[in-house]
Scaffold this active site. Structure first.
Site, mmCIF file in Angstrom:
data_model
loop_
_atom_site.group_PDB
_atom_site.id
_atom_site.type_symbol
_atom_site.label_atom_id
_atom_site.label_comp_id
_atom_site.label_asym_id
_atom_site.label_seq_id
_atom_site.Cartn_x
_atom_site.Cartn_y
_atom_site.Cartn_z
ATOM 1 N N PRO A 155 17.165 45.007 -0.202
ATOM 2 C CA PRO A 155 15.994 45.808 0.183
ATOM 3 C C PRO A 155 15.832 47.070 -0.670
ATOM 4 O O PRO A 155 14.716 47.423 -1.065
ATOM 5 C CB PRO A 155 16.251 46.176 1.642
ATOM 6 C CG PRO A 155 17.239 45.181 2.136
ATOM 7 C CD PRO A 155 18.073 44.824 0.940
ATOM 8 N N CYS A 156 16.934 47.729 -0.976
ATOM 9 C CA CYS A 156 16.856 48.964 -1.765
ATOM 10 C C CYS A 156 16.417 48.662 -3.196
ATOM 11 O O CYS A 156 15.654 49.421 -3.801
ATOM 12 C CB CYS A 156 18.193 49.695 -1.762
ATOM 13 S SG CYS A 156 18.672 50.231 -0.107
ATOM 14 N N SER A 157 16.877 47.540 -3.729
ATOM 15 C CA SER A 157 16.515 47.171 -5.091
ATOM 16 C C SER A 157 15.078 46.686 -5.201
ATOM 17 O O SER A 157 14.530 46.615 -6.303
ATOM 18 C CB SER A 157 17.488 46.120 -5.630
ATOM 19 O OG SER A 157 18.762 46.718 -5.806
ATOM 20 N N THR A 193 21.664 46.886 -3.048
ATOM 21 C CA THR A 193 21.362 46.000 -1.923
ATOM 22 C C THR A 193 19.960 45.439 -2.143
ATOM 23 O O THR A 193 19.106 46.102 -2.748
ATOM 24 C CB THR A 193 21.444 46.738 -0.574
ATOM 25 O OG1 THR A 193 20.453 47.761 -0.550
ATOM 26 C CG2 THR A 193 22.833 47.314 -0.337
#
Length: 156
Positions: free
Chosen positions: A42-44, A40
């Protein structure tokens, strides 16, 4: 919700392939980072800071960094490889494939309509000898500030 004093859940996670079991160490200082979903946006943007700063964390006495996502192990293994330096990194990308760890850490939220019903809130925890000593939790799962590698590193 992932608070100071919590004990590290005794739950088996997977790393790299199915049934390659990992239990988080109960001795020493580690960092556990919970993320809503591999790949995703934000996670990346969140996780590369931990990969890039792994030596700085080691210098502060951190024995290991563990990224935990409620995803299957194929997804988390591919995600690690997608980051610059990821394959050579000692940062562990762990699949909480059934959400047991996230539930035990009281870190779930319902992401129905986007990622599926059970996902992890975004958090970072400093764990020493099996107990959370510092906890960082984002107000919104899409935010990446309080739980950033730089912020956690400054706290050590």
């Amino acid at each position: 919700m992932v608070a100071v004093g919590f004990s590290l859940p005794k739950v088996t996670l997977w790393e790299d392939k199915p049934n390659q079991n990992v239990e988080l160490p109960s001795q020493g200082k580690i960092i556990v980072v919970g993320v809503p979903g591999a790949f995703t946006p934000p996670c990346s943007s969140h996780v590369p800071g931990y990969v890039a700063n792994e030596k700085a964390f080691e210098a502060k006495g951190v024995a290991g960094i563990y990224i935990v996502a409620v995803n299957d192990v194929f997804c988390t293994a591919a995600w690690k490889k997608s980051f610059e330096g990821g394959e050579q990194s000692k940062v562990h990308f762990l699949a909480d494939w059934n959400g047991q760890f996230t539930k035990a850490f009281d870190a779930t939220f319902d992401a129905s309509g986007l990622l599926g019903p059970l996902r992890s809130k975004r958090y970072a925890a400093v764990v020493e000898d099996g107990k959370v000593t510092k906890s960082f939790v984002e107000d919104e799962v899409t935010n990446v500030g309080v739980t950033s590698a730089d912020n956690v590193l400054k706290s050590l």
